[in-house]
Design a protein around this motif. Sequence first.
Motif, PDB file in Angstrom:
ATOM      1  N   LEU A  59       1.021 -24.800 -62.341  1.00 16.11           N
ATOM      2  CA  LEU A  59       0.850 -24.235 -61.003  1.00 16.11           C
ATOM      3  C   LEU A  59       2.220 -24.012 -60.370  1.00 16.11           C
ATOM      4  CD1 LEU A  59      -2.013 -26.537 -59.617  1.00 16.11           C
ATOM      5  CD2 LEU A  59      -2.236 -24.338 -60.809  1.00 16.11           C
ATOM      6  N   GLY A  60       2.314 -22.990 -59.547  1.00 15.98           N
ATOM      7  CA  GLY A  60       3.555 -22.730 -58.837  1.00 15.98           C
ATOM      8  C   GLY A  60       3.782 -23.741 -57.728  1.00 15.98           C
ATOM      9  N   VAL A  61       4.978 -24.300 -57.672  1.00 17.03           N
ATOM     10  CA  VAL A  61       5.312 -25.291 -56.648  1.00 17.03           C
ATOM     11  C   VAL A  61       6.677 -24.987 -56.050  1.00 17.03           C
ATOM     12  CG1 VAL A  61       3.973 -27.060 -57.861  1.00 17.03           C
ATOM     13  CG2 VAL A  61       6.435 -26.950 -58.201  1.00 17.03           C
ATOM     14  N   ILE A  62       6.879 -25.474 -54.825  1.00 21.23           N
ATOM     15  CA  ILE A  62       8.169 -25.388 -54.145  1.00 21.23           C
ATOM     16  C   ILE A  62       8.572 -26.810 -53.777  1.00 21.23           C
ATOM     17  CG2 ILE A  62       9.396 -24.532 -52.101  1.00 21.23           C
ATOM     18  CD1 ILE A  62       7.409 -22.157 -52.100  1.00 21.23           C
ATOM     19  N   THR A  63       9.744 -27.225 -54.213  1.00 22.86           N
ATOM     20  CA  THR A  63      10.208 -28.589 -53.976  1.00 22.86           C
ATOM     21  C   THR A  63      11.381 -28.601 -53.000  1.00 22.86           C
ATOM     22  OG1 THR A  63      11.757 -28.522 -55.833  1.00 22.86           O
ATOM     23  CG2 THR A  63       9.505 -29.271 -56.303  1.00 22.86           C
ATOM     24  N   ALA A  64      11.655 -29.780 -52.457  1.00 20.69           N
ATOM     25  CA  ALA A  64      12.747 -29.914 -51.493  1.00 20.69           C
ATOM     26  C   ALA A  64      14.106 -29.677 -52.143  1.00 20.69           C
ATOM     27  CB  ALA A  64      12.703 -31.296 -50.847  1.00 20.69           C
ATOM     28  N   ASP A  65      14.249 -30.014 -53.444  1.00 22.85           N
ATOM     29  CA  ASP A  65      15.553 -29.854 -54.092  1.00 22.85           C
ATOM     30  C   ASP A  65      15.811 -28.422 -54.542  1.00 22.85           C
ATOM     31  OD1 ASP A  65      13.554 -30.118 -56.005  1.00 22.85           O
ATOM     32  OD2 ASP A  65      14.914 -30.975 -57.504  1.00 22.85           O
ATOM     33  N   LYS A  66      14.743 -27.615 -54.669  1.00 26.47           N
ATOM     34  CA  LYS A  66      14.900 -26.200 -55.012  1.00 26.47           C
ATOM     35  C   LYS A  66      13.975 -25.362 -54.125  1.00 26.47           C
ATOM     36  CE  LYS A  66      16.250 -26.893 -59.841  1.00 26.47           C
ATOM     37  NZ  LYS A  66      15.936 -26.565 -61.264  1.00 26.47           N
ATOM     38  N   PRO A  67      14.226 -25.357 -52.819  1.00 29.07           N
ATOM     39  CA  PRO A  67      13.292 -24.711 -51.885  1.00 29.07           C
ATOM     40  C   PRO A  67      13.243 -23.194 -51.972  1.00 29.07           C
ATOM     41  CG  PRO A  67      15.280 -25.408 -50.741  1.00 29.07           C
ATOM     42  CD  PRO A  67      15.379 -25.962 -52.125  1.00 29.07           C
ATOM     43  N   GLU A  69      13.096 -21.467 -54.816  1.00 30.87           N
ATOM     44  CA  GLU A  69      12.590 -21.060 -56.124  1.00 30.87           C
ATOM     45  C   GLU A  69      11.151 -21.526 -56.312  1.00 30.87           C
ATOM     46  OE1 GLU A  69      13.593 -21.895 -60.851  1.00 30.87           O
ATOM     47  OE2 GLU A  69      15.146 -22.216 -59.325  1.00 30.87           O
ATOM     48  N   LEU A  70      10.364 -20.716 -56.983  1.00 32.29           N
ATOM     49  CA  LEU A  70       9.021 -21.115 -57.378  1.00 32.29           C
ATOM     50  C   LEU A  70       9.117 -21.696 -58.787  1.00 32.29           C
ATOM     51  CD1 LEU A  70       6.066 -21.017 -56.320  1.00 32.29           C
ATOM     52  CD2 LEU A  70       5.768 -18.954 -57.707  1.00 32.29           C
ATOM     53  N   GLN A  71       8.834 -22.999 -58.902  1.00 33.86           N
ATOM     54  CA  GLN A  71       8.824 -23.658 -60.197  1.00 33.86           C
ATOM     55  C   GLN A  71       7.375 -23.809 -60.664  1.00 33.86           C
ATOM     56  OE1 GLN A  71      11.848 -27.050 -60.365  1.00 33.86           O
ATOM     57  NE2 GLN A  71      11.570 -26.825 -58.163  1.00 33.86           N
TER      58      GLN A  71
END
Length: 268
Positions: A59-67, A69-71
């Motif tokens: 699933l596509g996620v957005i994290t605080a360390d890579k805001p 980028e869609l990981q």
Amino acid sequence: MCYDAATNYRQQINKARNRGADEKELKFLELRLEQAERHRSDLHEFEYYYTSGFSHKKLGVITADKPDELQFFDWGLIPFWVKDNQSAVKLSNQTLNARGETIFEKPSFRAAAKNKRCLVVLTGYYEHYWADEKGKRKIPYYVEFKNQLPMYMSGLWEEWVDKETGEVRNTVSIVTTVANEALAKVHNRDADNPRMLNILPHESKLEWLHDIQNESDKEFIKSLIKPYPQDELTIYPVGQLRGKNGLGDVPEAQEKQEYPELELPLFP
């Protein structure tokens, strides 16, 4: 709980744009999709009209360390402390969702709840209505925004290392909350505790990623876990999705289906 989702991002962006949805919000996801495409050529493989959590797709996620980028993380959280692959597989089937009320207490989630919260980006999700008391017949409903903008769910993620192979896996769980009035009628298999995914308002979605440095910060994060207003959602029955005769991952999975033989809850 909620185990079925959709991530057909680019098609949904086009649909939302045609409906005159907020261009700023569309660009927010488009830019992150473009950034993801610079790092990988298989992005299309992670866009689904329908996927079951038990298949553990990314699933596509957005994290605080890579805001910016869609990981893409495997659905089904594996805590860092899990020792072997057999345990990891078993636990990942139990952590597709995380009950928002207990994420800071449960051993599987509390470390991620404090340090690794993320946004899980969906275009919609599916909830199953029990047409009989024992759930022998289930009717899937599709849930999306009325303006068809992408949805940002509260998520928790972890990095797990397979000690046998050295493989590093990023995994994710989607937080749930108490269902709103409409979805309580759909999630009827547990009438005393109906649930829905914790949908974050577009204007405050990034607040879920804020650091927790004290008890006040934790209480603020808890305050973001609440039912989403039903008047901003479209909720309707669709065709059968699961099993050998299920529609599966096709555009028709999101098409409205009538069941004239049943008295189903319907919503404007």
